[in-house]
Design an enzyme around this catalytic site. Structure first.
Site, PDB file in Angstrom:
ATOM      1  CG  ASP A  43      -7.186  -2.503  -3.658  1.00  0.00           C
ATOM      2  OD1 ASP A  43      -7.541  -1.367  -3.181  1.00  0.00           O
ATOM      3  OD2 ASP A  43      -6.023  -2.927  -3.695  1.00  0.00           O
ATOM      4  CG  HIS A 103      -5.651  -2.012  -0.159  1.00  0.00           C
ATOM      5  ND1 HIS A 103      -5.419  -1.687  -1.303  1.00  0.00           N
ATOM      6  CD2 HIS A 103      -5.431  -1.293   0.895  1.00  0.00           C
ATOM      7  CE1 HIS A 103      -4.158  -0.757  -1.044  1.00  0.00           C
ATOM      8  NE2 HIS A 103      -4.038  -0.660   0.319  1.00  0.00           N
ATOM      9  CB  SER A 117      -1.117   0.023   1.225  1.00  0.00           C
ATOM     10  OG  SER A 117      -2.039   0.994   1.068  1.00  0.00           O
TER      11      SER A 117
END
Length: 207
Positions: A154, A185, A104
């Site tokens: 996502d 995610h 991320s």
């Protein structure tokens, strides 16, 4: 730059082995990916810095003004600082290879470092990166191995932007692998196995 430019944790590995940098996601810290790093690269020395930006108390590596809206000036600052941090550790350790793994926000800073200093990492794992801008790559990614992992649903990193990032990397000569899952995610088991295969296949420099 200094090895101590960031607060970080390190796990020692084989003296002549790889050096693996791991970069956490928003709201986590330098402990988040240490055990994953050890699992994926058992012989590597692992270095895990903590992001130096606070977003309402959540640690990040650079500032943003909204979801997917980056403070590009601060991203440039953070990239320069991280390049220096990584170089300082590499110069001290003189590893057989330099590996990176980020999730991320950590994947985003790792990607930005790869764009800015393509020769720094031999291989990089970008888990759920979000690059909403066209990168300016300072040199060539020819021969650099990059694994991108992503979720088809996502909500933070839309699949079309993952595909666009893949195209950017390929156009600059990188050896790119993309591993998808049907979720969002979160990191799923197939991503971890793909990262394990990818990192174990990284050749030792000079071999």
């Amino acid at each position: 730059m200094s090895k101590d430019a960031y607060i970080y944790k390190a796990l020692p590995g084989s003296p002549d082995g790889s050096l693996l940098f791991v970069f956490h996601g928003t709201g986590a810290d330098e402990s988040q990916l240490l055990s994953l790093g050890r699992d994926l690269a058992p012989q590597a020395t692992i270095v895990s810095p903590r992001g130096d930006v606070s977003e309402h108390g959540a640690a990040r590596f650079f500032r943003r003004t909204g979801e997917g809206v980056y403070d590009m000036g601060d991203l440039a600052r953070a990239t320069d600082k991280m390049v220096g941090f990584v170089k300082a550790h590499v110069e001290a350790a003189k590893p057989s290879s330099v590996l990176g793994l980020g999730y991320s926000n950590g994947a985003n800073i790792l990607a930005s470092v790869v764009f800015a200093a393509p020769s720094l990492f031999d291989a990089a794992v970008l888990m759920h990166p979000l690059i909403p801008f066209e990168p300016e790559i300072e040199g060539s990614l020819a021969g650099r191995r990059i694994l991108v992992t992503a979720g088809r649903r996502d909500p933070i990193c839309p699949p079309n932007l993952t595909s666009r990032l893949e195209a950017y990397l390929r156009a600059d000569g990188a050896d790119v692998t993309v591993e998808w899952h049907d979720g969002g995610h979160e990191v799923q088991s197939n991503e971890i196995e793909a990262a394990r295969r990818f990192l174990s296949a990284t050749p030792i420099e000079g071999a």
